[in-house]
Design a protein around this motif. Structure first.
Motif, PDB file in Angstrom:
ATOM      1  N   ILE A 123      37.766  42.841  42.829  1.00 10.52           N
ATOM      2  CA  ILE A 123      38.954  42.054  43.148  1.00 10.52           C
ATOM      3  C   ILE A 123      40.108  42.608  42.318  1.00 10.52           C
ATOM      4  O   ILE A 123      40.047  42.617  41.088  1.00 10.52           O
ATOM      5  CB  ILE A 123      38.732  40.555  42.821  1.00 10.52           C
ATOM      6  CG1 ILE A 123      37.490  40.042  43.564  1.00 10.52           C
ATOM      7  CG2 ILE A 123      39.950  39.721  43.203  1.00 10.52           C
ATOM      8  CD1 ILE A 123      36.359  39.683  42.672  1.00 10.52           C
ATOM      9  N   VAL A 124      41.142  43.077  42.978  1.00 12.65           N
ATOM     10  CA  VAL A 124      42.273  43.701  42.287  1.00 12.65           C
ATOM     11  C   VAL A 124      43.472  42.771  42.356  1.00 12.65           C
ATOM     12  O   VAL A 124      43.920  42.409  43.446  1.00 12.65           O
ATOM     13  CB  VAL A 124      42.631  45.060  42.936  1.00 12.65           C
ATOM     14  CG1 VAL A 124      43.770  45.728  42.177  1.00 12.65           C
ATOM     15  CG2 VAL A 124      41.410  45.964  43.015  1.00 12.65           C
ATOM     16  N   SER A 125      43.976  42.392  41.205  1.00 10.19           N
ATOM     17  CA  SER A 125      45.141  41.488  41.193  1.00 10.19           C
ATOM     18  C   SER A 125      46.425  42.302  41.173  1.00 10.19           C
ATOM     19  O   SER A 125      46.432  43.486  40.860  1.00 10.19           O
ATOM     20  CB  SER A 125      45.106  40.588  39.959  1.00 10.19           C
ATOM     21  OG  SER A 125      45.667  41.263  38.844  1.00 10.19           O
ATOM     22  N   GLU A 126      47.527  41.657  41.479  1.00 10.11           N
ATOM     23  CA  GLU A 126      48.841  42.255  41.239  1.00 10.11           C
ATOM     24  C   GLU A 126      49.126  42.090  39.744  1.00 10.11           C
ATOM     25  O   GLU A 126      48.497  41.258  39.082  1.00 10.11           O
ATOM     26  CB  GLU A 126      49.909  41.518  42.064  1.00 10.11           C
ATOM     27  CG  GLU A 126      49.746  41.646  43.571  1.00 10.11           C
ATOM     28  CD  GLU A 126      49.985  43.062  44.094  1.00 10.11           C
ATOM     29  OE1 GLU A 126      50.498  43.922  43.343  1.00 10.11           O
ATOM     30  OE2 GLU A 126      49.632  43.322  45.264  1.00 10.11           O
ATOM     31  N   PRO A 127      50.057  42.870  39.196  1.00 11.99           N
ATOM     32  CA  PRO A 127      50.338  42.752  37.749  1.00 11.99           C
ATOM     33  C   PRO A 127      51.137  41.491  37.441  1.00 11.99           C
ATOM     34  O   PRO A 127      52.263  41.551  36.990  1.00 11.99           O
ATOM     35  CB  PRO A 127      51.124  44.032  37.431  1.00 11.99           C
ATOM     36  CG  PRO A 127      51.700  44.477  38.723  1.00 11.99           C
ATOM     37  CD  PRO A 127      50.808  43.988  39.810  1.00 11.99           C
ATOM     38  N   ASP A 128      50.540  40.334  37.675  1.00 11.76           N
ATOM     39  CA  ASP A 128      51.253  39.060  37.581  1.00 11.76           C
ATOM     40  C   ASP A 128      50.974  38.277  36.302  1.00 11.76           C
ATOM     41  O   ASP A 128      51.540  37.214  36.098  1.00 11.76           O
ATOM     42  CB  ASP A 128      50.880  38.167  38.784  1.00 11.76           C
ATOM     43  CG  ASP A 128      51.495  38.675  40.081  1.00 11.76           C
ATOM     44  OD1 ASP A 128      52.381  39.558  40.004  1.00 11.76           O
ATOM     45  OD2 ASP A 128      51.096  38.195  41.157  1.00 11.76           O
ATOM     46  N   MET A 129      50.057  38.769  35.468  1.00 13.16           N
ATOM     47  CA  MET A 129      49.727  38.006  34.259  1.00 13.16           C
ATOM     48  C   MET A 129      50.540  38.503  33.072  1.00 13.16           C
ATOM     49  O   MET A 129      50.899  39.679  33.017  1.00 13.16           O
ATOM     50  CB  MET A 129      48.224  38.080  33.992  1.00 13.16           C
ATOM     51  CG  MET A 129      47.441  37.190  34.956  1.00 13.16           C
ATOM     52  SD  MET A 129      45.716  37.633  35.105  1.00 13.16           S
ATOM     53  CE  MET A 129      45.777  38.839  36.418  1.00 13.16           C
TER      54      MET A 129
END
Ligand code: ADP
Ligand code: MG
Ligand code: ZN
Length: 506
Positions: free
Chosen positions: A185-191
């Protein structure tokens, strides 16, 4: 004035699926078998062997895609990611690059309030009454809700395991893990903070556990998170150069690694140097990360569609079926507990942290008819013992039947609360039947009034002086008489009842 920096983090999370067989062959996925016993020509990359896709893997991936509100590629494909390394017997990994099963999803996390301790995250991190999701009492100022975008999620196979540390002059390889199904699962750089990263991982773990698709144990590697991190000046909208950190096998290590890498990058920038895009390995003992290799690009892997596997075509009716079978997740469950069982939001939040705990609670509440008592045993003695033993909810051994019968025994005055705690401790260790255990240990109270009456009368007859003192106004001696009865009953009588009986006769 010193420059202010913001941390930018995106995660690549691998989740090992709890299927009984591997993704492209019939070998068992069971953990802990003797090396190379769960292998066949397919998962050891023998020339001429052909992969066959395990349908369960697609089903699990679709369940997760549904829970993460992903768009599903109804026409999906597998690709070969080519690289040479001994843990990878085919010299390529079967993965998905061009048409991943899911994309453009979202995961909502909750952070804030009292500092979230990275150490307290083993399934009961909710040490703050204000930050629990699913609270009926509205949002507190501390409860920050944030949506992390999911870039994509895809199916792939795991690699084997290299074992270096047992021998000095050679490395060994175990292919039992080769071909175990994974979802990445690849997140966007949102953290932006370690708290957000941990909240994201906890939420993802909870979803997978509730779906029953993975147990997501960081320590055992069934959930692995790679942390991509860059820093930039506050206010800038340009992304900084990122590094990718691997080998993070606890929430604590993740929190440390984020802090360490943020500082390392800021230091470089402050010295006028550049951050190099690379993969780094975190060493939690030394609390430092080491450069492993410069970051490779997709083109380095010479990806191409796997010619051995047909495309995966997913029907709308299958998607509908998956959506309809979606389980009740934590938030809904917590709200229902407050509504139906009258539990406080805090209790409901804790009890729904893991599906195992929630199931235990509901079954015990149903069997005993005492939801509040069930909640108290689980949140009190159970969590305390789990913490002492460093145990996860999944490892709990006692049955809801036994906890319910202990609750009933306390209710009926068959055992004192103090002794019930001892019985519970034994149940916690090996699920003993509380009624049998109480009997064996002589903890069962005498509820037969006739038997208690006899002793009461005996004690009054044996202590005429004390009785006289009582009648002359020294009512305090009643305590002594109660004590005498309790001693003769070996503590197995209800002191309140003894008290009443004595008063009746005095
Ligand atoms: P690659 O294909 O090279 O692995 P991706 O674009 O797929 O790179 O990104 C991998 C991960 O890195 C994603 O989780 C993404 O959110 C994160 N990421 C990308 N750029 C940055 C950045 N500048 N800072 C922090 N994380 C980033
Ligand atoms: Mg990537
Ligand atoms: Zn196999």
């Amino acid at each position: 004035m010193a420059k202010q920096y913001e941390t930018v983090i995106g995660l690549e999370v691998h989740v090992e699926l709890a299927t009984s067989t591997k993704i492209f062959c019939g070998c068992s996925t069971k953990f802990g078998a003797a090396p190379n016993t769960h292998t066949c020509p397919v998962c050891t990359g023998m020339p001429g062997s052909l992969p066959v896709l395990n349908g369960k893997v697609v089903e699990y991936a679709l369940k997760l895609a549904d829970a993460l509100s992903c768009q599903v590629n109804r026409y999906s494909r597998f690709d070969r990611k080519n690289y040479f390394y001994p843990d990878n017997p085919q010299n390529y990994q079967i993965s998905q690059l061009y048409l991943p099963i899911g994309h453009d999803g979202a995961l909502t996390i909750h952070t804030g309030g009292e500092e979230t301790l990275p150490g307290s995250l083993s399934g009961h991190s909710a040490n703050n009454k204000e930050t629990l999701p699913g609270s009926l009492s509205g949002h507190s100022a501390n409860n920050k809700e944030k949506t992390i975008r999911i870039h994509e999620m895809h199916m792939e196979e795991d690699a084997g395991k290299l074992i270096h540390d047992e021998w000095e002059d050679c490395s060994l390889v175990d292919y039992n893990r080769s071909g175990v199904p994974l979802i990445e699962i690849v997140s966007e750089p949102d953290m932006r903070t370690a708290d957000e990263v941990i909240a994201y991982l906890e939420k993802l773990r909870m979803i997978c556990q509730y779906l029953g698709i993975s147990d997501c144990k960081l320590q055992e590697g069934s959930m692995r998170a790679d942390v991509n991190l860059s820093v930039r000046e506050v206010g800038s909208n340009r992304m900084g150069t990122r590094t990718e950190m691997k080998n993070l096998n606890s929430f604590k290590a993740i929190a440390h690694a984020i802090e360490g890498e943020r500082e390392r990058q800021i230091e470089l920038l402050e010295e006028g140097k550049e951050v190099i895009q690379e993969t780094r390995r975190w060493d939690d003992n030394k609390e430092y990360s080491y450069g492993m290799r410069s970051k490779e690009d997709a083109k380095d892997y010479r990806y191409f569609p796997d010619p051995d596997l047909p495309p995966v075509v997913i029907s709308q009716s299958w998607l509908d079926e998956i959506h309809a079978s979606r389980p009740e997740f934590q938030e809904e469950k917590a709200l229902r507990y407050q509504r139906d069982y009258g539990l406080p939001a805090y209790d409901a939040g804790i009890l729904t942290q893991t599906k195992r705990m929630a199931d235990l609670f509901e079954e015990t509440a149903g069997l005993s008819g005492r939801p509040k008592e069930a909640a108290n045993w689980l949140m009190g003695d159970t969590l305390k013992l789990m913490k002492e033993e460093g145990m996860e909810a999944e490892e709990l051994a006692f049955s809801p039947e036994h906890l319910a019968s202990l609750i009933r025994a306390v209710d009926e005055g068959k055992i004192t609360r103090q002794n019930a705690k001892k019985v519970f401790a034994a149940m916690f260790r090996e699920d003993v039947d509380p009624l049998i255990y109480m009997e064996e240990k002589g903890m069962t109270m005498v509820t037969d009034t006739g038997a208690v009456e006899k002793v009461v009368e005996q004690v009054l007859a044996d202590n005429p002086k004390t009785v006289e003192e009582y009648h002359s106004g020294k009512t305090k001696v009643l305590g002594f008489l109660v004590g005498q009865v309790m001693r003769q009953m070996k503590g197995k009588a209800d002191p309140g009842q003894v008290n009443r009986m004595l008063l009746e006769r005095l």
